[in-house]
Scaffold this active site. Structure first.
Site, PDB file in Angstrom:
ATOM      1  N   HIS A 280       3.617  61.879 -11.725  1.00  0.00           N
ATOM      2  CA  HIS A 280       2.440  61.705 -12.592  1.00  0.00           C
ATOM      3  C   HIS A 280       2.203  62.923 -13.474  1.00  0.00           C
ATOM      4  CE1 HIS A 280      -0.647  64.012 -10.255  1.00  0.00           C
ATOM      5  NE2 HIS A 280      -0.004  63.584  -9.189  1.00  0.00           N
ATOM      6  N   ASP A 292       1.237  69.900  -8.647  1.00  0.00           N
ATOM      7  CA  ASP A 292       0.742  68.526  -8.590  1.00  0.00           C
ATOM      8  C   ASP A 292       0.348  68.098  -9.987  1.00  0.00           C
ATOM      9  OD1 ASP A 292      -0.237  66.104  -7.812  1.00  0.00           O
ATOM     10  OD2 ASP A 292      -2.057  66.875  -6.875  1.00  0.00           O
ATOM     11  N   GLU A 326      -3.148  59.310 -12.340  1.00  0.00           N
ATOM     12  CA  GLU A 326      -2.976  59.155 -10.894  1.00  0.00           C
ATOM     13  C   GLU A 326      -4.155  59.741 -10.136  1.00  0.00           C
ATOM     14  OE1 GLU A 326      -2.057  60.090  -6.784  1.00  0.00           O
ATOM     15  OE2 GLU A 326      -2.442  61.575  -8.316  1.00  0.00           O
ATOM     16  N   GLU A 327      -4.637  60.899 -10.608  1.00  0.00           N
ATOM     17  CA  GLU A 327      -5.617  61.633  -9.811  1.00  0.00           C
ATOM     18  C   GLU A 327      -6.951  60.929  -9.673  1.00  0.00           C
ATOM     19  OE1 GLU A 327      -4.846  63.834  -7.934  1.00  0.00           O
ATOM     20  OE2 GLU A 327      -3.266  65.132  -8.717  1.00  0.00           O
ATOM     21  N   ASP A 354       5.979  63.389  -5.727  1.00  0.00           N
ATOM     22  CA  ASP A 354       4.585  63.825  -5.806  1.00  0.00           C
ATOM     23  C   ASP A 354       4.191  64.609  -4.554  1.00  0.00           C
ATOM     24  OD1 ASP A 354       2.017  64.232  -6.721  1.00  0.00           O
ATOM     25  OD2 ASP A 354       1.323  62.206  -6.284  1.00  0.00           O
ATOM     26  N   HIS A 425      -4.811  70.889  -5.810  1.00  0.00           N
ATOM     27  CA  HIS A 425      -6.106  70.649  -6.461  1.00  0.00           C
ATOM     28  C   HIS A 425      -6.957  71.916  -6.561  1.00  0.00           C
ATOM     29  CE1 HIS A 425      -5.948  66.083  -5.222  1.00  0.00           C
ATOM     30  NE2 HIS A 425      -4.911  66.450  -5.952  1.00  0.00           N
TER      31      HIS A 425
END
Ligand code: ZN
Length: 467
Positions: A280, A292, A326-327, A354, A425
Protein backbone atom coordinates in the site's frame (compact mmCIF):
# COMPACT_ATOMS: atom_id res chain seq x y z
CA UNK A 1 21.64 2.43 10.41
CA UNK A 2 23.90 4.36 8.10
CA UNK A 3 24.58 3.05 4.64
CA UNK A 4 28.03 3.46 3.27
CA UNK A 5 27.73 2.63 -0.40
CA UNK A 6 31.27 1.26 -0.49
CA UNK A 7 30.74 -1.02 2.48
CA UNK A 8 27.49 -2.17 0.93
CA UNK A 9 29.03 -2.95 -2.44
CA UNK A 10 31.91 -4.83 -0.91
CA UNK A 11 29.42 -6.85 1.15
CA UNK A 12 27.31 -7.51 -1.93
CA UNK A 13 30.25 -8.54 -4.07
CA UNK A 14 31.50 -10.71 -1.20
CA UNK A 15 28.16 -12.44 -1.29
CA UNK A 16 28.40 -12.80 -5.03
CA UNK A 17 31.81 -14.45 -4.70
CA UNK A 18 30.69 -16.73 -1.91
CA UNK A 19 27.43 -17.83 -3.39
CA UNK A 20 25.75 -16.02 -6.21
CA UNK A 21 28.39 -16.86 -8.78
CA UNK A 22 27.96 -20.53 -7.92
CA UNK A 23 24.65 -22.22 -8.60
CA UNK A 24 22.35 -21.33 -5.70
CA UNK A 25 21.44 -24.99 -5.22
CA UNK A 26 23.04 -27.90 -6.97
CA UNK A 27 20.96 -29.34 -9.80
CA UNK A 28 20.81 -32.68 -8.00
CA UNK A 29 18.64 -31.21 -5.24
CA UNK A 30 16.30 -29.27 -7.53
CA UNK A 31 13.27 -30.93 -9.12
CA UNK A 32 13.88 -31.30 -12.88
CA UNK A 33 11.23 -28.70 -13.80
CA UNK A 34 12.97 -26.11 -11.66
CA UNK A 35 16.49 -26.44 -13.06
CA UNK A 36 15.92 -24.02 -15.92
CA UNK A 37 14.90 -21.34 -13.39
CA UNK A 38 18.21 -21.42 -11.58
CA UNK A 39 19.91 -19.16 -14.10
CA UNK A 40 17.30 -16.35 -14.22
CA UNK A 41 17.02 -16.53 -10.43
CA UNK A 42 20.74 -16.05 -10.03
CA UNK A 43 20.57 -13.08 -12.40
CA UNK A 44 17.70 -11.52 -10.42
CA UNK A 45 19.60 -11.98 -7.16
CA UNK A 46 22.81 -10.65 -8.67
CA UNK A 47 21.11 -7.56 -10.11
CA UNK A 48 19.25 -6.81 -6.87
CA UNK A 49 22.19 -7.32 -4.51
CA UNK A 50 24.81 -5.49 -6.56
CA UNK A 51 23.04 -2.16 -6.06
CA UNK A 52 21.38 -0.05 -3.37
CA UNK A 53 18.73 1.07 -5.87
CA UNK A 54 15.69 -0.05 -3.85
CA UNK A 55 16.80 1.74 -0.69
CA UNK A 56 17.74 4.89 -2.61
CA UNK A 57 14.38 4.95 -4.40
CA UNK A 58 12.56 4.59 -1.06
CA UNK A 59 14.69 7.38 0.40
CA UNK A 60 13.83 9.62 -2.55
CA UNK A 61 10.10 8.87 -2.21
CA UNK A 62 9.97 9.44 1.54
CA UNK A 63 12.43 12.36 1.72
CA UNK A 64 10.63 14.21 -1.08
CA UNK A 65 6.97 13.67 -0.32
CA UNK A 66 7.00 12.63 3.33
CA UNK A 67 3.92 10.89 4.72
CA UNK A 68 1.11 10.02 2.30
CA UNK A 69 -2.19 10.10 4.14
CA UNK A 70 -5.24 9.48 1.97
CA UNK A 71 -6.70 12.74 0.71
CA UNK A 72 -3.42 14.64 1.10
CA UNK A 73 -1.73 16.55 -1.74
CA UNK A 74 1.51 14.68 -0.85
CA UNK A 75 -0.11 11.34 -1.69
CA UNK A 76 -1.29 12.59 -5.08
CA UNK A 77 2.09 14.17 -5.85
CA UNK A 78 3.85 10.94 -4.88
CA UNK A 79 1.47 8.92 -7.09
CA UNK A 80 2.32 11.13 -10.08
CA UNK A 81 6.04 10.74 -9.31
CA UNK A 82 5.72 6.94 -9.12
CA UNK A 83 3.82 6.75 -12.42
CA UNK A 84 6.56 8.81 -14.11
CA UNK A 85 9.30 6.62 -12.63
CA UNK A 86 7.52 3.44 -13.73
CA UNK A 87 7.30 4.72 -17.30
CA UNK A 88 11.00 5.56 -17.15
CA UNK A 89 11.66 2.01 -15.92
CA UNK A 90 10.01 0.75 -19.10
CA UNK A 91 7.14 -1.06 -17.38
CA UNK A 92 4.03 -1.91 -19.44
CA UNK A 93 0.53 -0.41 -19.09
CA UNK A 94 1.48 2.05 -16.37
CA UNK A 95 -1.67 3.75 -15.11
CA UNK A 96 -3.58 5.13 -12.16
CA UNK A 97 -6.95 3.45 -11.52
CA UNK A 98 -9.39 5.88 -9.86
CA UNK A 99 -10.42 5.33 -6.24
CA UNK A 100 -12.44 7.57 -3.92
CA UNK A 101 -10.64 7.56 -0.58
CA UNK A 102 -11.33 8.51 3.04
CA UNK A 103 -10.21 12.08 3.74
CA UNK A 104 -9.49 12.53 7.42
CA UNK A 105 -7.27 15.33 8.70
CA UNK A 106 -5.61 15.48 12.10
CA UNK A 107 -5.49 19.23 12.72
CA UNK A 108 -3.84 20.71 15.80
CA UNK A 109 -3.94 18.52 18.87
CA UNK A 110 -2.66 18.40 22.44
CA UNK A 111 -3.27 16.71 25.75
CA UNK A 112 -2.43 18.48 29.00
CA UNK A 113 -2.53 17.52 32.64
CA UNK A 114 -4.12 20.56 34.36
CA UNK A 115 -3.94 19.29 37.92
CA UNK A 116 -2.39 18.23 40.28
CA UNK A 117 0.35 20.12 38.33
CA UNK A 118 0.45 21.23 34.69
CA UNK A 119 2.33 19.16 32.12
CA UNK A 120 2.04 18.04 28.50
CA UNK A 121 1.35 14.46 27.46
CA UNK A 122 2.91 12.81 24.37
CA UNK A 123 -0.11 11.82 22.28
CA UNK A 124 -1.44 11.25 18.77
CA UNK A 125 -5.10 11.37 17.84
CA UNK A 126 -6.37 8.11 16.37
CA UNK A 127 -7.18 8.05 12.69
CA UNK A 128 -10.82 8.75 11.69
CA UNK A 129 -11.51 10.12 15.21
CA UNK A 130 -13.86 13.04 15.64
CA UNK A 131 -12.31 16.21 17.04
CA UNK A 132 -13.11 18.15 20.20
CA UNK A 133 -14.73 21.59 20.39
CA UNK A 134 -12.16 24.29 19.60
CA UNK A 135 -11.51 25.03 23.28
CA UNK A 136 -11.03 21.32 23.96
CA UNK A 137 -12.57 19.00 26.53
CA UNK A 138 -11.72 19.36 30.21
CA UNK A 139 -12.59 16.42 32.43
CA UNK A 140 -11.32 14.23 35.25
CA UNK A 141 -9.17 11.22 34.32
CA UNK A 142 -10.23 7.65 35.04
CA UNK A 143 -7.70 4.91 34.33
CA UNK A 144 -8.91 1.35 33.73
CA UNK A 145 -6.95 -1.80 33.01
CA UNK A 146 -9.31 -3.18 30.37
CA UNK A 147 -12.91 -3.42 29.17
CA UNK A 148 -14.08 -5.34 32.23
CA UNK A 149 -13.03 -2.51 34.55
CA UNK A 150 -14.47 0.01 32.10
CA UNK A 151 -17.88 -1.64 32.63
CA UNK A 152 -17.55 -2.16 36.38
CA UNK A 153 -16.60 1.48 37.01
CA UNK A 154 -19.09 3.00 34.58
CA UNK A 155 -20.48 5.40 37.21
CA UNK A 156 -17.03 7.02 37.57
CA UNK A 157 -16.28 6.78 33.85
CA UNK A 158 -19.38 8.81 32.91
CA UNK A 159 -18.27 12.38 32.21
CA UNK A 160 -14.56 11.51 32.39
CA UNK A 161 -11.66 11.17 29.98
CA UNK A 162 -10.92 7.47 30.33
CA UNK A 163 -7.52 5.87 29.73
CA UNK A 164 -7.69 2.21 28.77
CA UNK A 165 -4.23 1.23 29.94
CA UNK A 166 -3.51 -2.22 28.50
CA UNK A 167 0.13 -3.27 28.08
CA UNK A 168 1.19 -4.39 24.60
CA UNK A 169 1.64 -8.12 24.20
CA UNK A 170 1.47 -8.67 20.47
CA UNK A 171 -0.21 -6.56 17.82
CA UNK A 172 -3.15 -8.78 17.04
CA UNK A 173 -4.05 -9.28 20.72
CA UNK A 174 -3.75 -5.59 21.58
CA UNK A 175 -4.91 -3.66 18.51
CA UNK A 176 -8.58 -4.22 19.41
CA UNK A 177 -8.18 -1.71 22.27
CA UNK A 178 -7.18 0.92 19.73
CA UNK A 179 -9.96 0.17 17.27
CA UNK A 180 -12.88 -0.29 19.71
CA UNK A 181 -12.13 1.78 22.85
CA UNK A 182 -13.80 4.95 21.59
CA UNK A 183 -17.11 3.19 21.01
CA UNK A 184 -17.01 1.19 24.23
CA UNK A 185 -16.03 4.18 26.35
CA UNK A 186 -18.59 6.39 24.64
CA UNK A 187 -21.33 3.90 25.42
CA UNK A 188 -20.61 4.13 29.15
CA UNK A 189 -20.61 7.92 29.07
CA UNK A 190 -16.93 8.88 28.77
CA UNK A 191 -16.35 12.22 27.00
CA UNK A 192 -13.06 11.10 25.39
CA UNK A 193 -11.03 7.88 25.17
CA UNK A 194 -7.29 7.46 25.55
CA UNK A 195 -5.43 4.22 24.84
CA UNK A 196 -1.93 3.18 25.70
CA UNK A 197 0.02 3.07 22.42
CA UNK A 198 -0.18 -0.25 20.61
CA UNK A 199 3.48 -1.00 19.98
CA UNK A 200 6.77 -2.03 21.53
CA UNK A 201 8.24 0.20 24.25
CA UNK A 202 9.92 3.07 22.44
CA UNK A 203 11.32 6.44 23.37
CA UNK A 204 8.08 8.11 24.51
CA UNK A 205 6.69 7.63 21.00
CA UNK A 206 2.92 7.61 20.59
CA UNK A 207 1.53 5.26 17.89
CA UNK A 208 -1.48 6.33 15.85
CA UNK A 209 -3.74 4.01 13.87
CA UNK A 210 -7.36 3.76 12.94
CA UNK A 211 -10.29 3.77 15.35
CA UNK A 212 -13.75 2.60 14.39
CA UNK A 213 -17.11 3.82 15.69
CA UNK A 214 -20.06 1.49 16.01
CA UNK A 215 -22.90 2.98 13.99
CA UNK A 216 -25.33 3.04 16.94
CA UNK A 217 -23.10 4.57 19.65
CA UNK A 218 -21.86 8.06 20.53
CA UNK A 219 -18.71 9.28 18.74
CA UNK A 220 -16.18 10.59 21.23
CA UNK A 221 -12.62 11.79 20.43
CA UNK A 222 -9.93 9.11 20.75
CA UNK A 223 -6.15 9.38 21.07
CA UNK A 224 -3.14 7.22 21.88
CA UNK A 225 -0.62 8.26 24.53
CA UNK A 226 2.96 7.03 24.73
CA UNK A 227 3.68 4.05 26.97
CA UNK A 228 5.61 6.29 29.36
CA UNK A 229 2.76 8.78 29.58
CA UNK A 230 0.18 6.04 30.07
CA UNK A 231 2.19 4.73 33.01
CA UNK A 232 2.60 8.20 34.49
CA UNK A 233 -1.12 9.00 34.14
CA UNK A 234 -1.91 5.70 35.87
CA UNK A 235 0.46 6.55 38.76
CA UNK A 236 -0.97 10.07 39.08
CA UNK A 237 -4.54 8.75 39.12
CA UNK A 238 -3.64 6.22 41.81
CA UNK A 239 -2.43 9.09 44.03
CA UNK A 240 -5.48 11.30 43.64
CA UNK A 241 -7.71 13.27 41.28
CA UNK A 242 -6.23 14.24 37.89
CA UNK A 243 -7.77 16.76 35.53
CA UNK A 244 -6.99 16.77 31.78
CA UNK A 245 -7.63 18.95 28.76
CA UNK A 246 -7.76 17.28 25.35
CA UNK A 247 -7.75 19.41 22.19
CA UNK A 248 -8.14 17.70 18.81
CA UNK A 249 -8.74 19.53 15.54
CA UNK A 250 -9.52 16.27 13.73
CA UNK A 251 -12.12 16.34 10.95
CA UNK A 252 -13.60 13.88 8.49
CA UNK A 253 -13.94 15.63 5.11
CA UNK A 254 -15.82 14.39 2.03
CA UNK A 255 -14.12 11.50 0.19
CA UNK A 256 -11.25 12.53 -2.08
CA UNK A 257 -10.21 11.41 -5.55
CA UNK A 258 -7.11 9.21 -5.63
CA UNK A 259 -5.75 6.22 -7.57
CA UNK A 260 -4.32 2.78 -7.21
CA UNK A 261 -1.03 2.59 -9.12
CA UNK A 262 -0.83 -0.28 -11.62
CA UNK A 263 2.03 -1.39 -13.89
CA UNK A 264 2.86 -4.65 -15.62
CA UNK A 265 5.33 -6.89 -17.32
CA UNK A 266 2.98 -8.28 -19.98
CA UNK A 267 3.13 -12.03 -20.35
CA UNK A 268 4.66 -13.35 -23.58
CA UNK A 269 2.27 -16.31 -23.99
CA UNK A 270 -0.66 -15.91 -21.62
CA UNK A 271 -0.94 -12.19 -20.94
CA UNK A 272 -4.47 -12.62 -19.55
CA UNK A 273 -3.26 -14.78 -16.68
CA UNK A 274 -1.91 -12.59 -13.91
CA UNK A 275 0.42 -12.75 -10.93
CA UNK A 276 -0.17 -9.68 -8.73
CA UNK A 277 2.50 -8.33 -6.41
CA UNK A 278 1.80 -5.25 -4.32
CA UNK A 279 1.72 -3.18 -1.17
CA UNK A 280 0.00 0.00 0.00
CA UNK A 281 1.18 3.41 -1.10
CA UNK A 282 -0.69 5.49 1.47
CA UNK A 283 0.60 5.91 5.02
CA UNK A 284 -0.25 7.60 8.28
CA UNK A 285 0.49 11.31 8.49
CA UNK A 286 3.37 11.02 10.98
CA UNK A 287 6.84 9.76 10.12
CA UNK A 288 7.25 9.15 6.39
CA UNK A 289 5.60 5.77 5.89
CA UNK A 290 8.94 4.22 4.91
CA UNK A 291 8.46 0.93 6.78
CA UNK A 292 4.64 0.96 6.55
CA UNK A 293 4.48 0.56 3.67
CA UNK A 294 6.75 2.50 1.31
CA UNK A 295 9.34 -0.29 1.55
CA UNK A 296 6.77 -2.88 0.55
CA UNK A 297 5.87 -0.74 -2.47
CA UNK A 298 9.47 -0.41 -3.56
CA UNK A 299 10.44 -4.09 -3.23
CA UNK A 300 7.38 -5.30 -5.16
CA UNK A 301 7.99 -2.60 -7.77
CA UNK A 302 11.62 -3.76 -7.92
CA UNK A 303 10.42 -7.23 -8.95
CA UNK A 304 9.10 -5.75 -12.20
CA UNK A 305 11.96 -3.29 -12.69
CA UNK A 306 14.52 -6.08 -12.33
CA UNK A 307 12.69 -8.36 -14.78
CA UNK A 308 12.53 -5.50 -17.29
CA UNK A 309 16.19 -4.58 -16.80
CA UNK A 310 17.24 -8.22 -17.30
CA UNK A 311 14.82 -8.69 -20.20
CA UNK A 312 13.02 -11.49 -18.38
CA UNK A 313 9.46 -11.72 -19.74
CA UNK A 314 7.51 -14.62 -18.23
CA UNK A 315 4.67 -16.51 -19.96
CA UNK A 316 2.04 -14.78 -17.84
CA UNK A 317 1.63 -11.13 -16.82
CA UNK A 318 3.20 -9.87 -13.61
CA UNK A 319 1.14 -6.92 -12.37
CA UNK A 320 2.24 -4.47 -9.69
CA UNK A 321 -0.60 -2.89 -7.70
CA UNK A 322 0.17 -0.15 -5.18
CA UNK A 323 -3.07 0.29 -3.29
CA UNK A 324 -4.28 3.51 -1.66
CA UNK A 325 -6.21 4.09 1.58
CA UNK A 326 -5.18 0.87 3.33
CA UNK A 327 -4.66 2.65 6.62
CA UNK A 328 -8.01 4.30 7.16
CA UNK A 329 -10.47 2.98 4.62
CA UNK A 330 -9.21 0.03 2.55
CA UNK A 331 -10.89 1.64 -0.46
CA UNK A 332 -8.01 0.80 -2.81
CA UNK A 333 -8.32 -2.90 -2.02
CA UNK A 334 -12.10 -2.83 -2.53
CA UNK A 335 -11.81 -0.80 -5.74
CA UNK A 336 -9.28 -3.24 -7.20
CA UNK A 337 -11.59 -6.16 -6.43
CA UNK A 338 -14.59 -4.42 -7.98
CA UNK A 339 -12.81 -2.97 -11.03
CA UNK A 340 -11.13 -6.31 -11.84
CA UNK A 341 -14.01 -8.60 -10.90
CA UNK A 342 -14.22 -10.12 -14.37
CA UNK A 343 -10.56 -11.15 -14.44
CA UNK A 344 -10.09 -12.27 -10.82
CA UNK A 345 -10.53 -15.88 -11.93
CA UNK A 346 -7.41 -15.35 -14.07
CA UNK A 347 -5.36 -14.28 -11.06
CA UNK A 348 -2.89 -17.09 -10.53
CA UNK A 349 -1.39 -15.68 -7.34
CA UNK A 350 -1.53 -12.47 -5.30
CA UNK A 351 1.44 -11.48 -3.14
CA UNK A 352 1.49 -8.62 -0.62
CA UNK A 353 4.31 -7.01 1.34
CA UNK A 354 3.03 -5.15 4.41
CA UNK A 355 5.16 -6.34 7.33
CA UNK A 356 8.28 -4.30 6.72
CA UNK A 357 11.22 -5.00 4.43
CA UNK A 358 13.71 -6.11 7.05
CA UNK A 359 15.83 -9.25 6.62
CA UNK A 360 13.57 -11.62 4.65
CA UNK A 361 12.64 -15.03 6.09
CA UNK A 362 10.34 -16.27 3.35
CA UNK A 363 6.66 -16.09 2.54
CA UNK A 364 3.41 -16.99 4.18
CA UNK A 365 1.10 -18.88 1.84
CA UNK A 366 -2.58 -19.79 1.80
CA UNK A 367 -3.72 -22.06 -1.03
CA UNK A 368 -3.99 -25.67 -2.08
CA UNK A 369 -1.46 -28.33 -1.02
CA UNK A 370 -0.39 -28.72 -4.67
CA UNK A 371 0.34 -25.02 -4.98
CA UNK A 372 2.23 -25.13 -1.68
CA UNK A 373 4.38 -28.01 -2.95
CA UNK A 374 5.31 -25.97 -6.02
CA UNK A 375 6.13 -22.89 -3.93
CA UNK A 376 8.24 -24.91 -1.51
CA UNK A 377 10.30 -26.06 -4.48
CA UNK A 378 10.59 -22.52 -5.85
CA UNK A 379 11.75 -21.45 -2.40
CA UNK A 380 14.86 -23.60 -2.90
CA UNK A 381 15.97 -20.81 -5.25
CA UNK A 382 15.70 -18.30 -2.39
CA UNK A 383 18.09 -19.86 0.11
CA UNK A 384 20.86 -17.43 -0.79
CA UNK A 385 18.73 -14.48 0.21
CA UNK A 386 17.52 -16.32 3.33
CA UNK A 387 13.91 -16.33 2.16
CA UNK A 388 13.31 -20.04 1.67
CA UNK A 389 10.67 -20.60 4.36
CA UNK A 390 7.05 -21.04 3.25
CA UNK A 391 4.91 -20.37 6.31
CA UNK A 392 1.45 -21.71 7.14
CA UNK A 393 -0.66 -18.75 6.08
CA UNK A 394 -0.36 -15.82 3.69
CA UNK A 395 -2.39 -12.83 2.61
CA UNK A 396 -2.84 -9.22 3.56
CA UNK A 397 -5.37 -6.42 3.87
CA UNK A 398 -5.06 -5.16 0.30
CA UNK A 399 -5.20 -8.47 -1.55
CA UNK A 400 -7.72 -9.82 0.98
CA UNK A 401 -10.98 -8.72 -0.71
CA UNK A 402 -9.90 -10.07 -4.14
CA UNK A 403 -8.51 -13.28 -2.64
CA UNK A 404 -11.75 -13.87 -0.73
CA UNK A 405 -13.96 -13.26 -3.76
CA UNK A 406 -12.12 -15.60 -6.15
CA UNK A 407 -10.24 -18.00 -3.84
CA UNK A 408 -6.92 -16.78 -5.24
CA UNK A 409 -3.73 -18.32 -3.80
CA UNK A 410 -2.26 -15.67 -1.47
CA UNK A 411 1.26 -14.93 -0.29
CA UNK A 412 2.83 -12.43 2.05
CA UNK A 413 6.48 -11.48 2.36
CA UNK A 414 7.75 -12.42 5.84
CA UNK A 415 10.73 -10.63 7.33
CA UNK A 416 12.43 -10.19 10.67
CA UNK A 417 9.61 -8.29 12.35
CA UNK A 418 11.33 -7.87 15.73
CA UNK A 419 11.41 -4.07 15.37
CA UNK A 420 8.39 -3.56 13.13
CA UNK A 421 6.02 -2.62 15.96
CA UNK A 422 8.60 -0.31 17.49
CA UNK A 423 8.22 2.10 14.55
CA UNK A 424 4.73 1.19 13.33
CA UNK A 425 2.47 4.28 12.89
CA UNK A 426 4.93 6.62 14.62
CA UNK A 427 7.00 9.67 13.76
CA UNK A 428 9.99 7.30 13.76
CA UNK A 429 8.83 5.39 10.66
CA UNK A 430 11.66 6.66 8.46
CA UNK A 431 13.95 5.10 5.86
CA UNK A 432 17.09 5.04 8.06
CA UNK A 433 15.57 2.11 10.00
CA UNK A 434 15.84 -0.07 6.89
CA UNK A 435 18.95 -1.76 5.58
CA UNK A 436 19.76 -1.52 1.86
CA UNK A 437 20.99 -5.08 1.55
CA UNK A 438 17.95 -6.49 3.34
CA UNK A 439 15.70 -4.50 0.98
CA UNK A 440 17.64 -5.89 -1.98
CA UNK A 441 17.15 -9.41 -0.63
CA UNK A 442 13.40 -8.77 -0.25
CA UNK A 443 13.22 -7.48 -3.81
CA UNK A 444 15.09 -10.50 -5.18
CA UNK A 445 12.84 -12.91 -3.28
CA UNK A 446 9.64 -11.27 -4.55
CA UNK A 447 11.04 -11.10 -8.08
CA UNK A 448 11.94 -14.79 -8.20
CA UNK A 449 8.60 -16.01 -6.84
CA UNK A 450 6.68 -13.73 -9.21
CA UNK A 451 8.81 -14.62 -12.22
CA UNK A 452 8.79 -18.39 -11.75
CA UNK A 453 5.08 -18.64 -10.90
CA UNK A 454 4.27 -16.44 -13.90
CA UNK A 455 6.48 -18.50 -16.18
CA UNK A 456 5.59 -22.09 -15.16
CA UNK A 457 4.20 -24.12 -18.08
CA UNK A 458 1.19 -25.06 -15.93
CA UNK A 459 -0.86 -22.71 -13.80
CA UNK A 460 0.16 -22.68 -10.09
CA UNK A 461 -1.61 -25.54 -8.31
CA UNK A 462 -2.37 -27.47 -11.53
CA UNK A 463 -0.50 -30.74 -12.15
CA UNK A 464 2.54 -30.46 -14.45
CA UNK A 465 1.64 -31.20 -18.07
CA UNK A 466 -1.69 -29.36 -17.88
CA UNK A 467 -2.13 -25.87 -19.25
ZN1 ZN B 1 0.72 -1.23 6.31
Amino acid sequence: VQHSRRAFLSLASGLALSGIARPATSSETLPAWLVSYREPSSRLIGAALSDTFAWRRLAELTDTFGPRLSGSPALEDAIRWALRQMRTDGLDHVRGEPVMVTHWVRGEESLDVLSPYPSRVAMLGLGNSVGTPREGIEAPLVVVSGFEELESRRAEVAGSIVLINVPYTDYFSTVGYRTTSASRAGRVGAVAALVRSVGLDGLRTPHTGVTTYQSDGPRIPAAAVSVEDASRLARLAARGPVRLRLVMGAQMLPDAQSSNIVAEISGREKPDEIVVVGAHFDSWDVGTGAIDDGGGCIVTWEALRLMRALNLRPRRTVRLVLFVNEENGLRGALAYRDQHKSELSNHVLMLESDSGVFRPRGFGFTGTPDARDTLESIALLLSHVGADRIGPSGGGPDIGPSVAMAQIPAMSLETDESKYFLYHHTAADTVDKLDALDMARCAAAVAIVAYVVADLPQRLGQPAGTQ
